[in-house]
Scaffold this motif. Structure first.
Motif, PDB file in Angstrom:
ATOM      1  N   ARG A 145       0.868  -1.175   0.000  1.00  0.00           N
ATOM      2  CA  ARG A 145       0.000   0.000   0.000  1.00  0.00           C
ATOM      3  C   ARG A 145       0.906   1.226   0.000  1.00  0.00           C
ATOM      4  N   GLY A 147       1.480   5.338  -0.498  1.00  0.00           N
ATOM      5  CA  GLY A 147       0.899   6.671  -0.506  1.00  0.00           C
ATOM      6  C   GLY A 147       1.514   7.535  -1.589  1.00  0.00           C
ATOM      7  N   GLU A 167      -2.541   4.704  -1.967  1.00  0.00           N
ATOM      8  CA  GLU A 167      -3.252   5.489  -0.964  1.00  0.00           C
ATOM      9  C   GLU A 167      -3.143   6.947  -1.411  1.00  0.00           C
ATOM     10  N   TYR A 169      -3.451  11.033  -1.774  1.00  0.00           N
ATOM     11  CA  TYR A 169      -3.526  12.236  -0.945  1.00  0.00           C
ATOM     12  C   TYR A 169      -3.834  13.413  -1.871  1.00  0.00           C
ATOM     13  N   ASP A 187       2.130   8.541   7.908  1.00  0.00           N
ATOM     14  CA  ASP A 187       1.370   7.296   7.785  1.00  0.00           C
ATOM     15  C   ASP A 187       2.293   6.098   7.598  1.00  0.00           C
ATOM     16  N   THR A 193       0.375   2.847   6.140  1.00  0.00           N
ATOM     17  CA  THR A 193       0.694   2.459   4.770  1.00  0.00           C
ATOM     18  C   THR A 193       2.059   1.783   4.790  1.00  0.00           C
TER      19      THR A 193
END
Length: 448
Positions: A145, A147, A167, A169, A187, A193
């Motif tokens: 995962r 980001g 993920e 943003y 995170d 993540t």
């Protein structure tokens, strides 16, 4: 094609969060023909966009702007404006400002200076995560995962490598309330993540401030893909060629000072050939020799700070500790020759604990350091400590590491030291060594 290129650059402009400019409600201090500020340098900047800028002047763009103002011998002022679409139109173009501190080379909204640094997007992951990637093609990233800030260059390259577990943003945000790239780093540290890809200056700065070790992998450009690396310049109005020439000359003259500031903020720097400049690795133990040489950008368990942060910490009651060794007796003097060391100049309010930054201090020196910290903090291990000496000085790094090992919970390392303090426009004062309750003369001993 022109509109598409302009939009792409605007996306980069927002994504790397480098839109800082100068503004003020007063009349312009720059000459209408030359543009070179003669009374005040006014810089527009985001009041909440570290590591670039904030209203406490703690960002690296704040500090580089101060270098420019000092060189011009004029005061520096900031007008705070959230970094978002319309920023340049409402500030630089209306002549409320003199300078945009950070913009990607090629940005069409203003005239660029020569670049003063080149950086890249970086991959971040926890060192204990099992990920070992050095690029986006690494199999250890499959299924992770990851980001990423939406509509930034890495998102397209991720798809190229089958990295679809994203993920996202938000890109276009009000920085007074949201900091998506910072959140992406936090995170990862919190294991919400597995990894993140963010603009290098943001990655380096916030990764160094997490409580868990994070790997930072600067990414290289890939053929046929959106670039990761960008040259960053300053931006001015197009009708000010003399101002541009002055700034280009400043960049050449002060590049070393600029690079030192960027290193303090852990900015990944890229060479002209696209290779990443190697940082000094943080050792697992203490530095044992060659104490005056380049240091790592950070220290596990401590926070790296610059002059603006030191000034704020001092006002808030932090203990400033200078660990520069006492100078050795000049060669050629006999044992009974009288010699008076030169006065030691340090930060106002600092306490001088000399000779405590060696890798293997004597028992007496170690006791001097331990009891000195206890006395200066009144036994409060939560009280902030700021340790320093001079630039490229492992003595302060060793001492800060030793303070962490002694259980102090708010250790700050000021790697720029006394030279960084004066470069920020502050004065030094003469200080004496702190008394040693164990030995009346041990503070003046110099280790072999």
């Amino acid at each position: 094609m022109t509109r598409r290129l302009s939009f792409s650059r605007r996306v980069l402009y927002l994504a790397v969060a480098l839109c800082a400019a100068a503004a003020s409600n007063g009349q312009t201090a720059a000459s209408a023909t030359e543009g070179i500020p003669t009374e005040v340098l006014r810089v527009c900047a985001d009041a909440s966009l570290l590591p670039f800028s904030n209203d406490r002047r703690e960002g690296f763009e704040n500090r580089i702007a101060q270098l420019i103002a000092d060189d011009l011998k004029v005061p520096l002022t900031f007008t705070w404006w959230p970094q978002t679409i319309g920023f340049v139109r409402n500030t630089l173009r209306t002549r409320q400002c003199d300078l945009v501190m950070g913009t990607a080379v090629g940005e069409e909204l203003m005239q660029n200076t020569n670049p003063y640094y080149r950086s890249t997007y970086a991959l971040i992951y926890r060192k204990d995560s099992g990920i070992t990637a050095k690029n986006l093609a690494d199999p250890s990233l499959q299924g992770a995962r990851i980001g990423v800030v939406a509509r930034t260059p890495p998102s397209a390259v991720m798809l190229r490598h089958g990295l679809i577990n994203m993920e996202p943003y938000q890109l276009d945000i009000d920085t007074r309330a949201h900091h998506p790239a910072q959140q992406a780093v936090e995170d990862v540290a919190a294991a919400r993540t597995d990894a993140a890809i963010v603009w290098g200056p943001i990655a380096g700065y916030f990764a160094a401030r997490q409580q868990v070790p994070l790997a930072i992998v600067p990414l290289m450009d890939e053929p046929g893909a959106s670039p990761f690396q960008y040259m960053i310049s300053m931006g001015i109005r197009p009708d000010e060629p003399d101002w541009r020439h002055w700034l280009n000359d400043f960049i050449v003259r002060r590049q070393g000072d600029i690079d030192r500031i960027l290193a303090e903020y852990h900015v990944p720097l890229v060479n002209a050939d696209g290779t990443v400049r190697a940082e000094v690795a943080e050792p697992d133990s203490y530095r044992m020799a060659d104490y005056r040489s380049p240091t790592p950008p950070g220290l596990r368990g401590a926070e790296t700070v610059g002059a603006p942060e030191v000034e704020r910490l001092a006002k808030a009651g932090a203990v400033l500790i200078d660990v520069l060794p006492t100078p050795p007796k000049p060669a050629g003097l006999t044992a009974d020759s009288r010699w008076v060391p030169p006065p030691h100049r340090s930060l106002p309010g600092a306490h001088w604990l000399p000779n405590v930054g060696y890798g293997a201090p004597s028992d007496e020196q170690e006791a001097y350091f331990r009891t000195g910290l206890e006395a200066l903090t009144a036994g409060d291990r939560k009280r902030p400590l700021v340790l320093f000496c001079q630039p490229d000085c492992w003595m302060s790094w060793n001492a800060a590491k030793r303070a962490v090992a002694l259980g102090y919970q708010a250790v700050k390392w000021f790697p720029a030291g006394t030279e960084g303090w004066t470069a920020a426009g502050h004065e030094l004062v003469t200080v004496e060594p702190e008394p040693n309750p164990i030995s009346s003369n041990s503070a003046s001993k110099v280790a072999n």
